[in-house]
Write a protein that holds these residues in place. Structure first.
Motif: not given
Length: 186
Positions: A149-165
């Motif tokens: 998430c942080y690599e892309y300047g928050m283009e993908y958020t921790p919430e996006d990660l949680m949805r993917a999980i």
């Protein structure tokens, strides 16, 4: 440090595994890899497997733990063998062409797109040859966990990660496998 024979053996093993994948475009992808420095490149400049052949070795080292983790999932959540092979062996393909120099003097090629779009670039390179499922894309996209998430300047958020999980447990599991192989198996 790997010998030339070990680098060649890893290359042959990876190519054999990819040749077993029954996915449209796999032959083109294999040809792409063969024409790149994927098999001779390091996995990093100084953090892990920073020697010739380290990138291919790192990728191979993720396959068996991924298969084991997959086998422990509920039957309906288990991914097919082809997916596991693609995820493990292709997740860092963005690093081909990224490093220049020689052993103990590698540096990142300035301006290479992997410098700030690591996982996305791997997906883009794979998709030129092989159609990925949403789960495969999620696992590759987030293979660095929150760092993705942080690599892309928050283009993908921790919430996006949680949805993917929530869509598939291997998103989190593969990130842990990659982290373990990257940081604790030097």
């Amino acid at each position: 440090m790997l010998t030339e024979d070990e680098i060649f053996a890893n290359e042959n093993y990876i190519l054999n595994l990819l040749n077993e994948v029954m996915r449209e475009g796999i032959k083109d992808y294999i040809q792409y890899l063969e024409n790149s420095d994927f098999f001779s490149a390091p996995a990093s400049t100084k953090y892990h497997r920073d020697y010739p052949g380290g990138l291919a070795e790192h990728s191979l080292n993720l396959l068996e733990p991924l298969k084991l983790s997959n086998s422990r999932l509920k039957k309906k959540e288990q991914l097919p063998e082809d997916s596991l092979t693609i995820i493990a062996l292709c997740h860092d393909v963005c690093k081909e062409g990224l490093y220049v120099g020689d052993y103990e003097n590698y540096r990142t090629l300035q301006g290479h797109p992997a410098n700030n779009k690591h996982s996305v670039l791997s997906i883009e390179k794979i998709k030129k040859h092989i159609k990925l499922t949403r789960i495969e894309r999620d696992i590759i996209l987030y293979h660095m966990g929150l760092f993705s998430c942080y690599e892309y300047g928050m283009e993908y958020t921790p919430e996006d990660l949680m949805r993917a999980i929530k869509r598939h447990p291997l998103v989190q599991i593969f990130a842990a496998i990659d982290m373990e192989e990257t940081h604790w198996q030097r």
